[in-house]
Design a protein around this motif. Structure first.
Motif, mmCIF file in Angstrom:
data_model
loop_
_atom_site.group_PDB
_atom_site.id
_atom_site.type_symbol
_atom_site.label_atom_id
_atom_site.label_comp_id
_atom_site.label_asym_id
_atom_site.label_seq_id
_atom_site.Cartn_x
_atom_site.Cartn_y
_atom_site.Cartn_z
ATOM 1 N N UNK A 5 38.529 24.998 -44.565
ATOM 2 C CA UNK A 5 37.135 24.725 -44.025
ATOM 3 C C UNK A 5 37.360 24.085 -42.854
ATOM 4 N N UNK A 6 38.401 23.271 -42.547
ATOM 5 C CA UNK A 6 38.429 22.465 -41.036
ATOM 6 C C UNK A 6 38.916 23.399 -40.053
ATOM 7 N N UNK A 7 39.174 24.692 -40.332
ATOM 8 C CA UNK A 7 39.781 25.398 -39.285
ATOM 9 C C UNK A 7 38.527 26.156 -38.819
ATOM 10 N N UNK A 8 37.201 26.073 -39.308
ATOM 11 C CA UNK A 8 35.986 26.439 -38.885
ATOM 12 C C UNK A 8 35.649 26.113 -37.518
ATOM 13 N N UNK A 9 35.426 27.048 -36.458
ATOM 14 C CA UNK A 9 35.360 26.733 -35.289
ATOM 15 C C UNK A 9 35.105 28.138 -34.213
ATOM 16 N N UNK A 10 34.842 28.099 -33.164
ATOM 17 C CA UNK A 10 34.558 28.832 -32.245
ATOM 18 C C UNK A 10 36.052 29.036 -31.522
ATOM 19 N N UNK A 11 36.680 30.197 -31.576
ATOM 20 C CA UNK A 11 38.140 30.163 -30.969
ATOM 21 C C UNK A 11 38.069 30.860 -29.559
ATOM 22 N N UNK A 12 38.848 30.324 -28.787
ATOM 23 C CA UNK A 12 38.872 30.726 -27.298
ATOM 24 C C UNK A 12 40.246 31.075 -26.866
ATOM 25 N N UNK A 13 40.496 31.945 -26.059
ATOM 26 C CA UNK A 13 41.936 32.289 -25.779
ATOM 27 C C UNK A 13 41.617 31.962 -24.093
ATOM 28 N N UNK A 14 42.871 31.410 -23.728
ATOM 29 C CA UNK A 14 42.840 30.979 -22.348
ATOM 30 C C UNK A 14 44.148 31.270 -21.609
ATOM 31 N N UNK A 15 44.281 31.533 -20.236
ATOM 32 C CA UNK A 15 45.614 31.498 -19.777
ATOM 33 C C UNK A 15 45.536 30.792 -18.187
ATOM 34 N N UNK A 16 46.589 30.576 -17.606
ATOM 35 C CA UNK A 16 46.559 29.638 -16.512
ATOM 36 C C UNK A 16 47.442 30.125 -15.492
ATOM 37 N N UNK A 17 47.496 29.948 -14.317
ATOM 38 C CA UNK A 17 48.235 30.371 -13.236
ATOM 39 C C UNK A 17 48.830 28.901 -12.638
ATOM 40 N N UNK A 18 48.504 27.724 -13.408
ATOM 41 C CA UNK A 18 48.778 26.235 -12.691
ATOM 42 C C UNK A 18 50.024 25.884 -13.627
ATOM 43 N N UNK A 19 50.546 24.733 -13.317
ATOM 44 C CA UNK A 19 51.387 24.013 -14.020
ATOM 45 C C UNK A 19 51.026 22.665 -14.421
ATOM 46 N N UNK A 20 51.098 22.448 -15.759
ATOM 47 C CA UNK A 20 50.604 21.296 -16.289
ATOM 48 C C UNK A 20 50.694 21.178 -17.675
ATOM 49 N N UNK A 21 49.874 20.251 -18.336
ATOM 50 C CA UNK A 21 50.114 20.032 -20.024
ATOM 51 C C UNK A 21 49.537 21.358 -20.540
ATOM 52 N N UNK A 22 50.053 22.048 -21.352
ATOM 53 C CA UNK A 22 49.624 23.248 -22.258
ATOM 54 C C UNK A 22 48.707 22.593 -23.052
ATOM 55 N N UNK A 23 48.796 21.421 -23.361
ATOM 56 C CA UNK A 23 47.882 20.920 -24.626
ATOM 57 C C UNK A 23 46.286 20.809 -23.988
ATOM 58 N N UNK A 24 46.307 20.610 -22.795
ATOM 59 C CA UNK A 24 45.083 20.197 -22.164
ATOM 60 C C UNK A 24 44.241 21.499 -21.692
ATOM 61 N N UNK A 25 42.741 21.378 -22.043
ATOM 62 C CA UNK A 25 42.052 22.488 -21.712
ATOM 63 C C UNK A 25 41.679 22.670 -20.125
ATOM 64 N N UNK A 26 41.836 21.539 -19.535
ATOM 65 C CA UNK A 26 41.802 21.553 -17.917
ATOM 66 C C UNK A 26 42.796 22.262 -17.216
ATOM 67 N N UNK A 27 44.008 22.273 -17.903
ATOM 68 C CA UNK A 27 45.011 23.301 -17.256
ATOM 69 C C UNK A 27 44.864 24.459 -17.091
ATOM 70 N N UNK A 28 44.072 25.083 -17.808
ATOM 71 C CA UNK A 28 43.651 26.544 -17.842
ATOM 72 C C UNK A 28 42.583 27.054 -16.950
ATOM 73 N N UNK A 29 42.834 27.799 -16.262
ATOM 74 C CA UNK A 29 41.738 28.238 -15.582
ATOM 75 C C UNK A 29 41.247 29.695 -15.536
ATOM 76 N N UNK A 30 41.437 30.608 -16.656
ATOM 77 C CA UNK A 30 40.697 31.461 -17.403
ATOM 78 C C UNK A 30 40.409 31.259 -18.618
ATOM 79 N N UNK A 31 39.308 31.887 -19.175
ATOM 80 C CA UNK A 31 38.795 31.600 -20.287
ATOM 81 C C UNK A 31 38.082 33.007 -20.721
ATOM 82 N N UNK A 32 38.420 33.361 -22.182
ATOM 83 C CA UNK A 32 37.329 34.269 -22.668
ATOM 84 C C UNK A 32 36.444 33.844 -23.408
ATOM 85 N N UNK A 33 35.387 34.530 -23.698
ATOM 86 C CA UNK A 33 34.081 34.282 -24.764
ATOM 87 C C UNK A 33 34.972 33.966 -26.023
ATOM 88 N N UNK A 34 34.255 33.249 -26.723
ATOM 89 C CA UNK A 34 35.006 32.781 -28.071
ATOM 90 C C UNK A 34 34.686 33.787 -29.056
#
Length: 121
Positions: free
Chosen positions: A85-114
């Protein structure tokens, strides 16, 4: 880059779902891609990421979720087993052309709808 996630749904605890993200536009197999999830009032949470040579998982999903990409088809998948049940959420895919922390959402510059995942107890 345009990303479109699908595969969400309602499942009972212990069940499985497979999410797919289709990428289009100027995609590159060298760009890291990831899945995040979000519930109301909570910051977007890292789930899993894949680079050209490695994968990375949040501790909460390690051993239950598997991330994979098909560079020929430009797709990113997330196989989710033994859902809780704790997995309940809206899931988003993302990609990035930048370098940085893979765990941080701020590192990703492209997002899909959830895509919404609901796990019932």
């Amino acid at each position: 880059v345009q990303l479109q996630a699908s595969g969400g749904g309602l499942v009972q605890a212990g069940g499985s779902l497979r999410l797919t993200c289709e990428a289009s536009g100027r995609t590159s197999s060298y760009d890291p891609m990831a899945w995040f999830r979000q519930t109301p009032g909570v910051e977007r949470e890292f789930v899993a990421a894949v680079t050209w040579s490695s994968t990375l998982y949040a501790e909460s999903v390690k051993g239950r979720f598997t991330i994979s990409r098909d560079n020929a088809l430009h797709t990113l998948d997330l196989q989710m087993n033994n859902l809780k049940p704790l997995d309940t959420a809206i899931y988003y895919c993302a990609s990035t052309t930048m370098s940085g922390d893979l765990r941080s959402p701020y590192y990703y510059n492209f997002w899909g709808r959830g895509t919404e995942v609901t796990v019932s107890s």
